[in-house]
Structure formats: structure tokens, C-alpha cells
Scaffold this active site. Sequence first.
Site, PDB file in Angstrom:
ATOM      1  N   ILE A  95       0.860  -1.197   0.000  1.00  0.00           N
ATOM      2  CA  ILE A  95       0.000   0.000   0.000  1.00  0.00           C
ATOM      3  C   ILE A  95       0.892   1.241   0.000  1.00  0.00           C
ATOM      4  CG2 ILE A  95      -1.839   1.280   1.180  1.00  0.00           C
ATOM      5  CD1 ILE A  95      -2.711  -1.274   2.537  1.00  0.00           C
TER       6      ILE A  95
ATOM      7  N   GLY B  19       1.670   5.191   0.482  1.00  0.00           N
ATOM      8  CA  GLY B  19       1.096   6.242   1.334  1.00  0.00           C
ATOM      9  C   GLY B  19       0.320   5.657   2.503  1.00  0.00           C
ATOM     10  N   ALA B  20       0.898   4.626   3.131  1.00  0.00           N
ATOM     11  CA  ALA B  20       0.202   3.980   4.258  1.00  0.00           C
ATOM     12  C   ALA B  20       0.533   4.652   5.585  1.00  0.00           C
ATOM     13  CB  ALA B  20       0.563   2.497   4.298  1.00  0.00           C
TER      14      ALA B  20
ATOM     15  N   SER C  12      -0.599   7.580   6.559  1.00  0.00           N
ATOM     16  CA  SER C  12      -1.694   8.381   7.116  1.00  0.00           C
ATOM     17  C   SER C  12      -2.995   8.126   6.364  1.00  0.00           C
ATOM     18  CB  SER C  12      -1.346   9.886   7.081  1.00  0.00           C
ATOM     19  OG  SER C  12      -1.503  10.410   5.783  1.00  0.00           O
ATOM     20  N   GLY C  13      -4.072   8.716   6.879  1.00  0.00           N
ATOM     21  CA  GLY C  13      -5.361   8.719   6.195  1.00  0.00           C
ATOM     22  C   GLY C  13      -5.853   7.361   5.730  1.00  0.00           C
TER      23      GLY C  13
ATOM     24  N   TYR D  13      -4.397  18.213  -9.360  1.00  0.00           N
ATOM     25  CA  TYR D  13      -4.778  17.031  -8.563  1.00  0.00           C
ATOM     26  C   TYR D  13      -5.915  16.280  -9.248  1.00  0.00           C
ATOM     27  CZ  TYR D  13      -7.109  14.281  -4.926  1.00  0.00           C
ATOM     28  OH  TYR D  13      -7.725  13.254  -4.226  1.00  0.00           O
TER      29      TYR D  13
HETATM   30  P1  NDP Z   1      -3.313  11.674   3.211  1.00  0.00           P
HETATM   31  O1  NDP Z   1      -2.600  12.949   2.934  1.00  0.00           O
HETATM   32  O2  NDP Z   1      -3.733  11.367   4.592  1.00  0.00           O
HETATM   33  O3  NDP Z   1      -2.431  10.459   2.696  1.00  0.00           O
HETATM   34  C1  NDP Z   1      -1.636  10.575   1.563  1.00  0.00           C
HETATM   35  C2  NDP Z   1      -0.455   9.650   1.695  1.00  0.00           C
HETATM   36  O4  NDP Z   1       0.362   9.804   0.529  1.00  0.00           O
HETATM   37  C3  NDP Z   1       0.439   9.967   2.900  1.00  0.00           C
HETATM   38  O5  NDP Z   1       0.833   8.761   3.471  1.00  0.00           O
HETATM   39  C4  NDP Z   1       1.627  10.657   2.256  1.00  0.00           C
HETATM   40  O6  NDP Z   1       2.845  10.490   2.951  1.00  0.00           O
HETATM   41  C5  NDP Z   1       1.697   9.907   0.941  1.00  0.00           C
HETATM   42  N1  NDP Z   1       2.533  10.601  -0.024  1.00  0.00           N
HETATM   43  C6  NDP Z   1       2.439  11.872  -0.451  1.00  0.00           C
HETATM   44  N2  NDP Z   1       3.433  12.137  -1.302  1.00  0.00           N
HETATM   45  C7  NDP Z   1       4.163  11.013  -1.426  1.00  0.00           C
HETATM   46  C8  NDP Z   1       5.343  10.672  -2.136  1.00  0.00           C
HETATM   47  N3  NDP Z   1       6.006  11.563  -2.877  1.00  0.00           N
HETATM   48  N4  NDP Z   1       5.820   9.419  -2.040  1.00  0.00           N
HETATM   49  C9  NDP Z   1       5.195   8.515  -1.256  1.00  0.00           C
HETATM   50  N5  NDP Z   1       4.103   8.787  -0.538  1.00  0.00           N
HETATM   51  C10 NDP Z   1       3.602  10.026  -0.621  1.00  0.00           C
HETATM   52  O7  NDP Z   1      -4.562  11.672   2.219  1.00  0.00           O
HETATM   53  P2  NDP Z   1      -5.764  10.621   1.997  1.00  0.00           P
HETATM   54  O8  NDP Z   1      -5.621   9.469   2.881  1.00  0.00           O
HETATM   55  O9  NDP Z   1      -7.015  11.393   1.986  1.00  0.00           O
HETATM   56  O10 NDP Z   1      -5.492  10.193   0.489  1.00  0.00           O
HETATM   57  C11 NDP Z   1      -5.318   8.853   0.109  1.00  0.00           C
HETATM   58  C12 NDP Z   1      -5.930   8.628  -1.259  1.00  0.00           C
HETATM   59  O11 NDP Z   1      -7.335   8.822  -1.193  1.00  0.00           O
HETATM   60  C13 NDP Z   1      -5.443   9.574  -2.338  1.00  0.00           C
HETATM   61  O12 NDP Z   1      -5.230   8.844  -3.519  1.00  0.00           O
HETATM   62  C14 NDP Z   1      -6.593  10.548  -2.518  1.00  0.00           C
HETATM   63  O13 NDP Z   1      -6.610  11.068  -3.826  1.00  0.00           O
HETATM   64  C15 NDP Z   1      -7.744   9.613  -2.283  1.00  0.00           C
HETATM   65  N6  NDP Z   1      -9.015  10.232  -1.954  1.00  0.00           N
HETATM   66  C16 NDP Z   1      -9.162  10.961  -0.808  1.00  0.00           C
HETATM   67  C17 NDP Z   1     -10.372  11.530  -0.506  1.00  0.00           C
HETATM   68  C18 NDP Z   1     -10.579  12.337   0.722  1.00  0.00           C
HETATM   69  O14 NDP Z   1     -11.699  12.849   0.872  1.00  0.00           O
HETATM   70  N7  NDP Z   1      -9.585  12.478   1.596  1.00  0.00           N
HETATM   71  C19 NDP Z   1     -11.526  11.356  -1.386  1.00  0.00           C
HETATM   72  C20 NDP Z   1     -11.248  10.574  -2.553  1.00  0.00           C
HETATM   73  C21 NDP Z   1     -10.045  10.016  -2.811  1.00  0.00           C
HETATM   74  P3  NDP Z   1       3.224  11.393   4.256  1.00  0.00           P
HETATM   75  O15 NDP Z   1       2.470  10.783   5.383  1.00  0.00           O
HETATM   76  O16 NDP Z   1       4.698  11.192   4.343  1.00  0.00           O
HETATM   77  O17 NDP Z   1       2.813  12.783   3.942  1.00  0.00           O
HETATM   78 MG1  PMR Z   2     -16.696  18.923  -2.574  1.00  0.00          MG
HETATM   79  C1  PMR Z   2     -22.554  17.125  -3.252  1.00  0.00           C
HETATM   80  C2  PMR Z   2     -21.691  16.369  -2.710  1.00  0.00           C
HETATM   81  C3  PMR Z   2     -20.237  16.611  -2.619  1.00  0.00           C
HETATM   82  C4  PMR Z   2     -19.329  15.627  -2.401  1.00  0.00           C
HETATM   83  C5  PMR Z   2     -19.619  14.158  -2.218  1.00  0.00           C
HETATM   84  C6  PMR Z   2     -18.040  16.224  -2.380  1.00  0.00           C
HETATM   85  C7  PMR Z   2     -16.854  15.520  -2.208  1.00  0.00           C
HETATM   86  N1  PMR Z   2     -18.159  17.581  -2.556  1.00  0.00           N
HETATM   87  C8  PMR Z   2     -19.521  17.865  -2.714  1.00  0.00           C
HETATM   88  C9  PMR Z   2     -20.075  19.116  -2.940  1.00  0.00           C
HETATM   89  C10 PMR Z   2     -19.403  20.323  -2.933  1.00  0.00           C
HETATM   90  N2  PMR Z   2     -18.072  20.479  -2.743  1.00  0.00           N
HETATM   91  C11 PMR Z   2     -20.003  21.634  -3.123  1.00  0.00           C
HETATM   92  C12 PMR Z   2     -21.488  21.885  -3.341  1.00  0.00           C
HETATM   93  C13 PMR Z   2     -18.999  22.555  -3.041  1.00  0.00           C
HETATM   94  C14 PMR Z   2     -19.083  24.066  -3.213  1.00  0.00           C
HETATM   95  C15 PMR Z   2     -19.508  24.767  -2.048  1.00  0.00           C
HETATM   96  C16 PMR Z   2     -17.796  21.815  -2.797  1.00  0.00           C
HETATM   97  C17 PMR Z   2     -16.537  22.422  -2.647  1.00  0.00           C
HETATM   98  C18 PMR Z   2     -15.346  21.668  -2.483  1.00  0.00           C
HETATM   99  C19 PMR Z   2     -14.021  22.203  -2.389  1.00  0.00           C
HETATM  100  C20 PMR Z   2     -13.579  23.616  -2.410  1.00  0.00           C
HETATM  101  N3  PMR Z   2     -15.280  20.291  -2.417  1.00  0.00           N
HETATM  102  C21 PMR Z   2     -14.007  19.957  -2.315  1.00  0.00           C
HETATM  103  C22 PMR Z   2     -13.209  21.086  -2.283  1.00  0.00           C
HETATM  104  C23 PMR Z   2     -11.840  20.668  -2.184  1.00  0.00           C
HETATM  105  O1  PMR Z   2     -10.830  21.340  -2.116  1.00  0.00           O
HETATM  106  C24 PMR Z   2     -11.841  19.158  -2.196  1.00  0.00           C
HETATM  107  C25 PMR Z   2     -11.185  18.743  -3.478  1.00  0.00           C
HETATM  108  O2  PMR Z   2     -11.685  18.975  -4.548  1.00  0.00           O
HETATM  109  O3  PMR Z   2     -10.086  18.069  -3.362  1.00  0.00           O
HETATM  110  C26 PMR Z   2      -9.535  17.690  -4.630  1.00  0.00           C
HETATM  111  C27 PMR Z   2     -13.280  18.771  -2.222  1.00  0.00           C
HETATM  112  C28 PMR Z   2     -13.933  17.542  -2.197  1.00  0.00           C
HETATM  113  N4  PMR Z   2     -15.301  17.413  -2.283  1.00  0.00           N
HETATM  114  C29 PMR Z   2     -15.612  16.077  -2.183  1.00  0.00           C
HETATM  115  C30 PMR Z   2     -14.402  15.336  -2.041  1.00  0.00           C
HETATM  116  C31 PMR Z   2     -14.310  13.847  -1.900  1.00  0.00           C
HETATM  117  C32 PMR Z   2     -13.376  16.234  -2.040  1.00  0.00           C
HETATM  118  C33 PMR Z   2     -11.925  15.923  -1.802  1.00  0.00           C
HETATM  119  C34 PMR Z   2     -11.073  14.907  -2.196  1.00  0.00           C
HETATM  120  C35 PMR Z   2     -10.974  14.340  -3.577  1.00  0.00           C
HETATM  121  O4  PMR Z   2     -11.774  14.561  -4.441  1.00  0.00           O
HETATM  122  O5  PMR Z   2     -10.093  13.554  -3.765  1.00  0.00           O
END
Ligand code: NDP
Ligand code: PMR
Length: 395
Positions: free
Chosen positions: A86, A88-89, A91-92, A270
Amino acid sequence: MALQAATSFLPSALSARKEGSVKDSAFLGVRLADGLKLETSALGQRAKRVSTSVAIRAQTAAVSSPSVTPASPSGKKTLRKGTAVITGASSGLGLATAKALAETGKWHVIMACRDFLKASRAATAAGMDKGSYTIVHLDLASLDSVRQFVKNVRQLEMPIDVVVCNAAVYQPTAKEPSYTADGFEMSVGVNHLGHFLLARELLSDLQSSDYPSKRLIIVGSITAGNTNTLAGNVPPKANLGDLRGLAGGLNGVGSSVMIDGGEFDGAKAYKDSKVCNMLTMQEFHRRYHEETGVTFASLYPGCIATTGLFREHIPLFRLLFPPFQKYITKGYVSEEEAGKRLAQVVSDPSLTKSGVYWSWNKNSASFENQLSEEASDADKAKKLWEISEKLVGLA
Ligand code: NDP
Ligand code: PMR
């Protein structure tokens, strides 16, 4: 027994990012008035690593092979432990998935992380049994590091049954692009190109595994893969265009740092990288599923609004984003729940279908989601594959 392996230095990730720079002080797409600009000096500066030691710890003896161990005295055949890499294990989502898999007692997790100490502390804090994981250094911002990781992981002599491309960076506030050691714009360099090389390299290892279900999983997202939903329509929208920036090397020298050839925008970079992740999964499926038997899958785990992904966002965003997702969009999911979802895609015997983008409904039941037009464009996936293999030195 613990095995402490060689330490060496790897090229650093180059950073051209201005400290404390904030692209736009926008929260949830709504720009704040200038007078409301927020202090950003504490924003993450992760791209500033100078050198990182390669550290490998194999806390346990190699996992036994073949996949089905001989019948026990009771006559029952048991499946050997699976091994899942995995990225990026530390965090998160990655950490939560590692924990969920390790807790079953059926999986050994190779935590592929850029910061050994952070990963080690995170695993301990999560209460993971020391024998259930091995940390191997991987910095996806360096193709040399990816190649070194592949060598190191092979030296462990464990089978590789599942690979999860999970790590990611998100730089929504960066005014200037930063670059990987190989000179690619950071978000696409780490999230897509680093993983592309890793996945291509480890495919042969997956193919030679005798585990009943071998899988390559690349984490996707709704904000990039579902422009057919509200979440996917929040600006800036993902758009790879004709991939002219990527074809030019994404280095800002004579070519754009954005895949579509446009001006730098960290949030868009991104989302573009996540479209690449989902296109790559489908192209893997088309090229290799039949030949290798490997299951290729992607997923949207839900909005895990509390993770480190948002560490570079403005403080107001980080404060309000979790309640906004919890109470308004209702898209919120905890790290623990998201980890269980990804662990399901890794190990659930019923999720063996290849080429699928998994999502979950409110009852946490998985379903095959549809990707929007660009994220399911087969011609674009092929073009992306061909350009990417040139950039990472595979063609
Ligand atoms: P985190 O920032 O918690 O985790 C990201 C991980 O990636 C960390 O372990 C970080 O390491 C690692 N990482 C960053 N840069 C590098 C690098 N250069 N080499 C190796 N590892 C690296 O974020 P999330 O857990 O939220 O993200 C995990 C996945 O989930 C991503 O693919 C993200 O796009 C996806 N995702 C997240 C959503 C969300 O709402 N959070 C929604 C949808 C998808 P370090 O700990 O050292 O910083
Ligand atoms: Mg978003 C309607 C549902 C919904 C969901 C499921 C997400 C997920 N978001 C929603 C709605 C909205 N978002 C709306 C209405 C707004 C405007 C007010 C909004 C805004 C917003 C921002 C500024 N949302 C965001 C951001 C980010 O910076 C995040 C992003 O795009 O990261 C790339 C994000 C996200 N919204 C989500 C999810 C899952 C993210 C973050 C992570 C990702 O896509 O990987």
C-alpha cells in the site's frame, strides 16, 4: 525477527514552491475578500525533503507459499496470508486500510512510505501488530526511488498479491508549481507518473503470485471521475484536453506544467491526476486482465474530510470542510470506514470483477459506479498510457 536493511540516499524532490503562498483564498469555491486573507505560513512544505534514507524492516519471516497450505490434521486447507503493498500507508486512507487488513490476521502489509519514522509511528499509534507489516521506503516523487523500491521489495522474498496505489498530494493553494526529482509537475508526477511506473514494474510480480485473487487497485475520486455529479462540477474541473502538456514533459520548460497545456492550477492538477489514475486502471484492464488474471480496480471511498490530504489548504477550509461534508453534502466518511471499504476491494472474494470503479451507497454497500465521459474515454486512456510510458522511461 527484525531485519534492518541497507541505508542509502536518494535524489531529492525539487521544489519551486513559494513558502506560504496561497493561490486563492477561496473556501468551497467561494473567494474570500482580500481583507479576510488568512495566515498560511504553517502550510505543509512536504516537497522540501533533501534526502531520505531507504529503510526496510521486515518484522516477520517471509509469508509462506504456495497460496493454499497443506491440509491440517483436522483435514482443513487454509489460505496463506496475502501480502498487500500500500503506497502512502503512513496516514489517512492508506493507514486505515493497512490497519483493517492487518487486523484480520490474513494479510501482511508492505507499507510503501516516503517517511519511515512517520510510518513507523503511525503503525504503532494505530495499534498494528509489529509482525503484521513491513515498512519499505518509497518516494513517488522520484522515479529512481520507485525503481529502488521495486528492488528492495523483491529482496524481501515475499509474494506480492495485491498492490494499492493510494498515495497522493493535493496542492490547492500553491501559486507556483513544484517539481519531482525528474522534473514533472508534482501532483501528476506523484499521483500518476510515480504510480504508473510502480504498477508497471510490479505487474510481473502480481502475475507470478499464486494467490487466488491478485489485484491492482488505484484510488480514484468523485471530484475527478464523476463530472456527471455536483461534486465533480466544483471548479476547477478536471480536463486533460489533448494531453499536449503531458506530451511536452510537464516540466514548465518549453511546455506547460498542466496536462491540457493550460496555466498552473494546483487543484486542477490534482483532479487531472485522479482522472489519469482512473484511465490507467481501465487501460491496465484492457491490456492485461485476460493475459495475467490480475483484477484491476479503482474506487471512490467517500469524502474522508479529516485526512492529511487537505494539509495545504487554508485553515478555514480545514475547519469547515468536515462539518460541511458531514451535515450538508452527507458525503462524509470516517477514515476507519473508508479503510474498511478499500480493504474490501483488496480482499473481498466477491469483488473480483476487473475494470470496475467501486463506490458505496449510504448503507455502505458497494456498487459498480459509472465514470463520466473523460474518465472512461478509451482513446484518451491509450494516449495517456503511451505518453506516460515514454516519460517514465519504459518506451
Ligand atoms: P493523506 O494525505 O492522509 O495520505 C496521503 C499519503 O500519501 C500519505 O501517506 C503521504 O505520505 C503519501 N505521499 C504523499 N506524497 C508522497 C510521495 N512523494 N511518495 C510517497 N508517498 C507520498 O490523504 P488521503 O488518505 O485522503 O489520500 C489517500 C488517497 O485517497 C489519495 O489517492 C486521494 O486522492 C484519495 N481520496 C481521498 C479523498 C478524501 O476525501 N480524503 C476522497 C477521494 C479520494 P506522508 O504521510 O509522508 O505525507
Ligand atoms: Mg466537494 C454534493 C456532494 C459533494 C461531495 C460528495 C463532495 C466531495 N463535494 C460535494 C459538494 C461540494 N463540494 C459543493 C457543493 C462545493 C461548493 C460549495 C464543494 C466544494 C469543495 C471544495 C472547495 N469540495 C471539495 C473542495 C476541495 O478542495 C476538495 C477537493 O476537490 O479536493 C480535490 C473537495 C472535495 N469534495 C468532495 C471530495 C471527496 C473532495 C476531496 C477529495 C478528492 O476529491 O479527492
